[in-house]
Design a protein around this motif. Structure first.
Motif, PDB file in Angstrom:
ATOM      1  N   GLN A   7      21.374  29.170   6.610  1.00 52.50           N
ATOM      2  CA  GLN A   7      19.923  29.102   6.425  1.00 52.50           C
ATOM      3  C   GLN A   7      19.490  27.641   6.374  1.00 52.50           C
ATOM      4  O   GLN A   7      20.221  26.793   5.853  1.00 52.50           O
ATOM      5  N   GLY A   8      18.313  27.378   6.906  1.00 49.93           N
ATOM      6  CA  GLY A   8      17.848  25.992   6.904  1.00 49.93           C
ATOM      7  C   GLY A   8      16.352  25.896   6.685  1.00 49.93           C
ATOM      8  O   GLY A   8      15.597  26.789   7.060  1.00 49.93           O
ATOM      9  N   PHE A   9      15.967  24.797   6.052  1.00 51.56           N
ATOM     10  CA  PHE A   9      14.537  24.529   5.853  1.00 51.56           C
ATOM     11  C   PHE A   9      14.356  23.021   5.884  1.00 51.56           C
ATOM     12  O   PHE A   9      15.184  22.285   5.333  1.00 51.56           O
ATOM     13  N   GLY A  10      13.310  22.551   6.540  1.00 47.18           N
ATOM     14  CA  GLY A  10      13.145  21.099   6.610  1.00 47.18           C
ATOM     15  C   GLY A  10      11.774  20.688   7.078  1.00 47.18           C
ATOM     16  O   GLY A  10      10.908  21.525   7.330  1.00 47.18           O
ATOM     17  N   PHE A  11      11.603  19.388   7.194  1.00 50.21           N
ATOM     18  CA  PHE A  11      10.303  18.842   7.633  1.00 50.21           C
ATOM     19  C   PHE A  11      10.524  17.511   8.323  1.00 50.21           C
ATOM     20  O   PHE A  11      11.608  16.912   8.216  1.00 50.21           O
ATOM     21  N   ALA A  12       9.499  17.066   9.026  1.00 47.77           N
ATOM     22  CA  ALA A  12       9.490  15.698   9.548  1.00 47.77           C
ATOM     23  C   ALA A  12       8.097  15.132   9.362  1.00 47.77           C
ATOM     24  O   ALA A  12       7.105  15.846   9.470  1.00 47.77           O
ATOM     25  N   LEU A  13       8.037  13.847   9.057  1.00 49.09           N
ATOM     26  CA  LEU A  13       6.733  13.184   8.989  1.00 49.09           C
ATOM     27  C   LEU A  13       6.738  12.024   9.962  1.00 49.09           C
ATOM     28  O   LEU A  13       7.765  11.385  10.192  1.00 49.09           O
ATOM     29  N   GLY A  14       5.583  11.797  10.576  1.00 52.74           N
ATOM     30  CA  GLY A  14       5.471  10.729  11.557  1.00 52.74           C
ATOM     31  C   GLY A  14       5.051   9.431  10.895  1.00 52.74           C
ATOM     32  O   GLY A  14       3.993   9.357  10.277  1.00 52.74           O
ATOM     33  N   LEU A  15       5.913   8.411  11.028  1.00 47.76           N
ATOM     34  CA  LEU A  15       5.607   7.137  10.371  1.00 47.76           C
ATOM     35  C   LEU A  15       4.344   6.475  10.921  1.00 47.76           C
ATOM     36  O   LEU A  15       3.573   5.896  10.163  1.00 47.76           O
ATOM     37  N   GLU A  16       4.155   6.569  12.249  1.00 39.65           N
ATOM     38  CA  GLU A  16       2.976   5.921  12.848  1.00 39.65           C
ATOM     39  C   GLU A  16       1.690   6.410  12.193  1.00 39.65           C
ATOM     40  O   GLU A  16       0.785   5.627  11.927  1.00 39.65           O
ATOM     41  N   ARG A  17       1.635   7.723  11.961  1.00 41.31           N
ATOM     42  CA  ARG A  17       0.428   8.271  11.334  1.00 41.31           C
ATOM     43  C   ARG A  17       0.404   8.005   9.844  1.00 41.31           C
ATOM     44  O   ARG A  17      -0.643   7.787   9.256  1.00 41.31           O
ATOM     45  N   PHE A  18       1.568   8.064   9.256  1.00 41.71           N
ATOM     46  CA  PHE A  18       1.654   7.917   7.800  1.00 41.71           C
ATOM     47  C   PHE A  18       1.114   6.557   7.345  1.00 41.71           C
ATOM     48  O   PHE A  18       0.381   6.476   6.365  1.00 41.71           O
ATOM     49  N   VAL A  19       1.466   5.498   8.074  1.00 41.85           N
ATOM     50  CA  VAL A  19       0.997   4.180   7.631  1.00 41.85           C
ATOM     51  C   VAL A  19      -0.521   4.058   7.777  1.00 41.85           C
ATOM     52  O   VAL A  19      -1.138   3.254   7.088  1.00 41.85           O
ATOM     53  N   LEU A  20      -1.117   4.882   8.653  1.00 48.53           N
ATOM     54  CA  LEU A  20      -2.573   4.828   8.821  1.00 48.53           C
ATOM     55  C   LEU A  20      -3.310   5.310   7.576  1.00 48.53           C
ATOM     56  O   LEU A  20      -4.460   4.941   7.366  1.00 48.53           O
ATOM     57  N   VAL A  21      -2.682   6.162   6.776  1.00 47.16           N
ATOM     58  CA  VAL A  21      -3.376   6.699   5.605  1.00 47.16           C
ATOM     59  C   VAL A  21      -2.990   5.966   4.312  1.00 47.16           C
ATOM     60  O   VAL A  21      -3.459   6.341   3.241  1.00 47.16           O
ATOM     61  N   LEU A  22      -2.155   4.934   4.424  1.00 49.14           N
ATOM     62  CA  LEU A  22      -1.851   4.153   3.217  1.00 49.14           C
ATOM     63  C   LEU A  22      -3.119   3.448   2.764  1.00 49.14           C
ATOM     64  O   LEU A  22      -3.772   2.783   3.556  1.00 49.14           O
ATOM     65  N   PRO A  23      -3.484   3.579   1.499  1.00 51.81           N
ATOM     66  CA  PRO A  23      -4.704   2.908   1.039  1.00 51.81           C
ATOM     67  C   PRO A  23      -4.492   1.402   0.906  1.00 51.81           C
ATOM     68  O   PRO A  23      -3.362   0.925   0.806  1.00 51.81           O
ATOM     69  N   GLU A  24      -5.596   0.667   0.924  1.00 54.21           N
ATOM     70  CA  GLU A  24      -5.526  -0.787   0.856  1.00 54.21           C
ATOM     71  C   GLU A  24      -4.826  -1.276  -0.410  1.00 54.21           C
ATOM     72  O   GLU A  24      -4.140  -2.287  -0.387  1.00 54.21           O
ATOM     73  N   SER A  25      -4.989  -0.514  -1.501  1.00 53.45           N
ATOM     74  CA  SER A  25      -4.353  -0.931  -2.755  1.00 53.45           C
ATOM     75  C   SER A  25      -2.832  -1.015  -2.592  1.00 53.45           C
ATOM     76  O   SER A  25      -2.165  -1.773  -3.297  1.00 53.45           O
ATOM     77  N   VAL A  26      -2.290  -0.243  -1.659  1.00 57.73           N
ATOM     78  CA  VAL A  26      -0.855  -0.281  -1.422  1.00 57.73           C
ATOM     79  C   VAL A  26      -0.490  -1.375  -0.416  1.00 57.73           C
ATOM     80  O   VAL A  26       0.475  -2.098  -0.592  1.00 57.73           O
ATOM     81  N   THR A  27      -1.301  -1.502   0.633  1.00 57.29           N
ATOM     82  CA  THR A  27      -0.920  -2.432   1.706  1.00 57.29           C
ATOM     83  C   THR A  27      -1.255  -3.894   1.365  1.00 57.29           C
ATOM     84  O   THR A  27      -0.610  -4.802   1.866  1.00 57.29           O
ATOM     85  N   GLU A  28      -2.256  -4.118   0.493  1.00 52.43           N
ATOM     86  CA  GLU A  28      -2.697  -5.486   0.218  1.00 52.43           C
ATOM     87  C   GLU A  28      -1.551  -6.351  -0.315  1.00 52.43           C
ATOM     88  O   GLU A  28      -1.335  -7.466   0.146  1.00 52.43           O
ATOM     89  N   SER A  29      -0.804  -5.789  -1.278  1.00 55.92           N
ATOM     90  CA  SER A  29       0.247  -6.577  -1.917  1.00 55.92           C
ATOM     91  C   SER A  29       1.377  -6.901  -0.944  1.00 55.92           C
ATOM     92  O   SER A  29       2.187  -7.789  -1.187  1.00 55.92           O
ATOM     93  N   LEU A  30       1.441  -6.176   0.190  1.00 57.11           N
ATOM     94  CA  LEU A  30       2.546  -6.361   1.126  1.00 57.11           C
ATOM     95  C   LEU A  30       2.390  -7.632   1.946  1.00 57.11           C
ATOM     96  O   LEU A  30       3.302  -8.058   2.627  1.00 57.11           O
ATOM     97  N   LYS A  31       1.197  -8.214   1.884  1.00 57.95           N
ATOM     98  CA  LYS A  31       0.953  -9.381   2.725  1.00 57.95           C
ATOM     99  C   LYS A  31       1.491 -10.666   2.108  1.00 57.95           C
ATOM    100  O   LYS A  31       1.450 -11.709   2.734  1.00 57.95           O
ATOM    101  N   GLU A  32       1.971 -10.580   0.858  1.00 58.35           N
ATOM    102  CA  GLU A  32       2.455 -11.798   0.212  1.00 58.35           C
ATOM    103  C   GLU A  32       3.733 -12.310   0.850  1.00 58.35           C
ATOM    104  O   GLU A  32       4.606 -11.548   1.230  1.00 58.35           O
ATOM    105  N   GLY A  33       3.826 -13.641   0.929  1.00 54.19           N
ATOM    106  CA  GLY A  33       5.016 -14.275   1.475  1.00 54.19           C
ATOM    107  C   GLY A  33       5.994 -14.622   0.371  1.00 54.19           C
ATOM    108  O   GLY A  33       6.049 -13.943  -0.656  1.00 54.19           O
ATOM    109  N   PRO A  34       6.767 -15.698   0.566  1.00 54.72           N
ATOM    110  CA  PRO A  34       7.775 -16.084  -0.424  1.00 54.72           C
ATOM    111  C   PRO A  34       7.161 -16.492  -1.766  1.00 54.72           C
ATOM    112  O   PRO A  34       5.977 -16.824  -1.847  1.00 54.72           O
ATOM    113  N   ASP A  35       7.993 -16.465  -2.808  1.00 51.25           N
ATOM    114  CA  ASP A  35       7.525 -16.859  -4.138  1.00 51.25           C
ATOM    115  C   ASP A  35       6.991 -18.289  -4.133  1.00 51.25           C
ATOM    116  O   ASP A  35       5.942 -18.564  -4.690  1.00 51.25           O
TER     117      ASP A  35
END
Ligand SMILES: [Zn+2]
Ligand SMILES: [Zn+2]
Length: 435
Positions: free
Chosen positions: A303-331
């Motif tokens: 028996q099997g059960f599973g899923f797949a999610l598409g990364l291309e679409r997934f990153v489109l729905v990330l809110p800015e509060s999550v993506t903003e901090s990702l822009k930081e460079g080195p310490d």
């Protein structure tokens, strides 16, 4: 001699560094959440025998009929780039007797590129990327509900807004043939009103009609018989227990009897998680049960059960509060003034990095403070450490915060304390940098 510039192939794209960080954010969160549920990662080859996908996904699906990248290799074997992940995972499970290795219920996840020759359109690529998971060896509906709970935990972690769960049951080998017959009859009675694709599917695979994206077919599809009315009593019971388990976990859902997914191997429970943020092509995640798939591939009943999610679409729905901090460079960006300071910075950079503190510097000696500040800004460093001749003598440097210009004098030890201690960072062991 003039060469034409070579570009990426149509339908493919480069994921550039700032965007890669968003992808990594999703991948890291997925690994973390999946491992909370005791899933283990599996990595299968990017290409397989064409037969694997033809047998599992189904000859009549669009994927196999029109969209696979298939080719003959030098040994004249027909190979295909994988159009999805489940078939390969199940093949690997059978081939390596994973039930013996990972326990009676194998919980596996994967991430990586998939390939389909689709008409390029916004947000659709011929090389696209999926994260997926498969549970092999359990027919329990509570396993299905747990998978969905895990997905909602992931969505929460990434602060994805307005996700909605749609569920359906496709029945099984007992009740589906009867449903397919009534579907065929119902479509056949008004065949000329359907699109050419549906007319063909009505003969070969009537379930696919429910999946048609053609506008003109939608009102017709809405009046076709519902699979949920045709379930046999074990399928009905399975679906009821699945819904009860969702309710026990506080997971709201909507019934969607037209939800058939694009693959032939699904039985009983199927689901999608959609997001209002995505417009018409709004599925973020899709999955379902595929109990007969192992046998189709020559394996034992699993028996099997599973899923797949598409990364291309997934990153489109990330809110800015999550993506903003990702822009930081080195310490910290090291800005030496003068040759001696520049040499000192080489050693300092090593000492910082060995303590887990990310730093960058200008490799050209003799640059002005102004141009080094510009450089620091370009690499989005959080701080700049200014080291002039006077600072070298006193051992007190100037640490400046880029966001607001706040600054203070700081020693090398002070610097380590300011940014550290970083977990996992250790004192030098294998080599002793000078100074
Ligand atoms: Zn149609
Ligand atoms: Zn049934």
């Amino acid at each position: 001699m003039h060469f034409n510039m070579i570009k990426a192939i149509r339908g493919t794209r480069d994921i550039l560094p700032l965007e890669v960080r968003e992808w990594q954010q999703v991948e890291d969160a997925a690994r973390e959440i999946f491992e909370l549920y005791a899933y283990q990662e599996i990595r299968t080859p990017l290409f397989e025998e064409t037969e694997l996908f033809a047998r599992s996904i189904g000859q009549e699906t669009d994927i196999v009929a029109k969209e696979m990248y298939s080719f003959r290799d030098r040994g004249d074997v027909s190979l295909s780039l994988r159009p999805e992940g489940t078939a390969s995972v199940v093949r690997a499970y059978i081939e390596h007797h994973l039930d013996r290795q990972v326990g009676p219920v194998a919980k596996l996840y994967y991430m990586g590129p998939m390939f389909r020759y689709e008409r390029p359109q916004k947000g659709r690529y011929r090389q696209f990327h999926q994260i997926g998971a498969e549970v092999l060896g359990s027919e329990q509906p509570t396993v299905e509900a747990e998978v969905i709970e895990m997905l909602f935990l992931l969505l929460d972690r990434l602060k994805v807004p307005s996700a909605q769960l749609l569920i359906n049951s496709l029945g099984d080998a007992v009740c589906r043939p009867g449903y397919l017959a009534s579907l065929k009859e119902s479509v056949g009675g008004q065949l000329d009103k359907f699109c050419p694709d549906c007319q063909r599917r009505a003969q070969t695979n009537p379930l696919r009609v429910l999946d048609c994206k053609n506008e003109s077919c939608q009102p017709l599809i809405a009046r076709l018989p519902s699979v949920l009315d045709a379930l046999c009593s074990p399928c009905r019971d399975h679906f009821d227990r699945f819904r009860a388990s969702l309710e026990d976990r506080g997971l709201p859902y909507a019934l969607q009897p037209r939800l058939v997914r694009g693959l032939d191997y699904y039985v009983r429970t199927t689901f999608e998680i959609v997001s209002g943020e995505l417009g018409a092509q709004n599925a973020l995640v899709g999955g379902g049960r595929y109990d007969g798939l192992s046998e189709l591939l020559g394996g034992p009943p699993v028996q099997g059960f599973g899923f797949a999610l598409g990364l291309e679409r997934f990153v489109l729905v990330l809110p800015e509060s999550v993506t903003e901090s990702l822009k930081e460079g080195p310490d910290v960006f090291l800005a030496p003034l003068g040759d001696e300071a520049h040499r000192y910075c080489t050693g300092l950079a090593t000492r910082l990095r060995r303590r887990g503190i990310a730093c960058d510097l200008d490799y050209e000696p003799g640059r002005t403070l102004r141009s080094q500040m510009k450089h620091a800004d370009r690499v989005r460093a959080r701080y700049v450490l200014i080291i002039g001749e006077r600072e070298l003598g006193s051992g007190q440097f100037t640490l400046r915060r880029m966001s607001d210009g706040w600054q203070e004098p700081i020693s090398e030890e002070g610097l380590f304390a300011h940014f550290g201690p970083v977990a996992g960072a250790t004192a030098p062991t294998n080599f002793s940098p000078t100074a």
